[in-house]
Scaffold this active site. Structure first.
Site, PDB file in Angstrom:
ATOM      1  N   LYS A 188      -1.931   6.043  -5.257  1.00 57.46           N
ATOM      2  CA  LYS A 188      -1.255   5.309  -4.330  1.00 57.46           C
ATOM      3  C   LYS A 188      -1.698   5.210  -2.998  1.00 57.46           C
ATOM      4  CE  LYS A 188       1.674   8.432  -2.722  1.00 57.46           C
ATOM      5  NZ  LYS A 188       2.260   8.756  -1.409  1.00 57.46           N
ATOM      6  N   THR A 245       4.660   3.743  -0.242  1.00 55.39           N
ATOM      7  CA  THR A 245       3.364   3.764   0.485  1.00 55.39           C
ATOM      8  C   THR A 245       2.529   2.712   1.428  1.00 55.39           C
ATOM      9  OG1 THR A 245       3.333   5.911  -0.971  1.00 55.39           O
ATOM     10  CG2 THR A 245       1.551   5.686   0.782  1.00 55.39           C
TER      11      THR A 245
END
Length: 328
Positions: A188, A245
């Site tokens: 991620k 994120t």
């Protein structure tokens, strides 16, 4: 109430120490003695968590051996590059203490996940697990509601420490899929750099949504190839962490992508950031791992080319846009 020793006085280590200090006896260690002196004097981590008053119950210990002794739990929150050395030292001076880590990424050079590093250093029978999931340190330190995952190969171990650490504002869920949780947490960060580039170039919200969705598909392909479970990557440690994120302004990796889109050099970006952006080193290792596993990961390849092979931001995006259409 348990005694918890937290190793790593960066933003995330300080935030977790702050949160757990409400219910346990918590000792925080950091390798920078000047920073530890400042924490003791001001009860504020001005370098990593400015304007947040730290709990009076939180203890600060600059001596590693003293920090390790007498703990019921060791929690390692160093950058991934420091995990191996920290765990090796803990096993030498205080062996057998239950261990959690909150490091994300793939080890530079070896491409190993954190739990593989742990196994090499202290053995497969160690009582240990990972804390991961969608969580910005500043929000956890302020006591804002957050949900994360504690994954361990041993479900009883995971459930025991979930019961110890779970709080109304820091909700923790047990999982046994170490691979899925760690792949989600590692990749991620690479996707967040790509999202930052897309946003920085003004491609809009539609492009960001497409990037996150296709990024999740890449993460899931690699996770399954390594033995992870699909449902893990649809949960907190996968899609939850990815969305946070890629979209949150507090994301260091997203900020790297935004700066790259402005034409700044990577060296200048990392110097100005003042924090570790794990996606930078992870991108190279993810691409290498994906090739070994024969998994197609075009977004990660584009980010790696941008970061490490001299490709410009626009060229990296055009590489993705030029791909032939295919079934979703």
């Amino acid at each position: 109430m348990r005694r918890i020793s937290v190793f790593g006085a960066g933003a995330w280590g300080t935030a977790l120490a702050q949160s757990f200090a409400d219910h346990h006896r918590v000792r925080l260690w950091g390798r920078d003695h000047r920073l530890m002196d400042e924490l003791c004097r001001t009860r504020e981590n001005r370098r990593y968590l400015p304007d947040i008053r730290l709990s009076d119950a939180l203890e600060f210990e600059p001596d590693f051996a003293r920090a390790a002794q007498g703990a019921d739990l060791h929690l390692v929150v160093t950058p991934l590059a420091g995990l191996r050395e920290t765990v090796r030292t803990l096993d030498r001076i205080a062996p057998g203490v239950p261990l959690l880590w909150a490091c994300k990424g793939l080890e530079a050079g070896s491409g190993k996940l954190p739990h593989e590093i742990i196994t090499e250093e202290i053995g497969a029978a160690a009582r240990c697990g990972v804390l991961t999931g969608p969580s910005f340190a500043a929000e956890v330190a302020r006591g804002l509601p957050t949900a994360i995952t504690l994954a361990a190969a041993d479900l009883a171990f995971a459930e025991t420490w979930v019961g110890m650490l779970h709080q109304p504002r820091l909700r923790i869920y047990a999982n046994t899929d170490l691979v899925g949780c760690e792949i989600g947490g590692a990749v991620k960060n690479v996707m967040a750099i790509a999202a930052g580039v897309s946003d920085g170039m003004g491609f809009g919200l539609n492009a960001r949504a497409a990037l996150i969705t296709r990024g999740l598909a890449e993460i899931a392909r690699l996770g399954r190839a390594l033995g992870g479970r699909g449902e893990t990557l649809m949960g907190l440690a996968g899609v939850g962490d990815l969305i946070l994120t890629c979209t949150g302004d507090l994301s260091r990796n997203r900020r790297v992508g935004l700066a790259l889109a402005q034409g700044k050099s990577l060296a200048d970006i990392l110097r100005d950031l003042g924090h570790v952006a794990e996606g930078v080193s992870t991108a190279r290792e993810v691409v290498s791992l994906a090739r070994r596993q024969q998994v197609e990961m075009p977004i990660c390849e584009a980010v790696d080319a941008l970061l490490h092979h001299g490709r410009g931001a626009r060229a990296a995006v055009e590489q993705l846009l030029a791909r032939d259409p295919r079934h979703e």
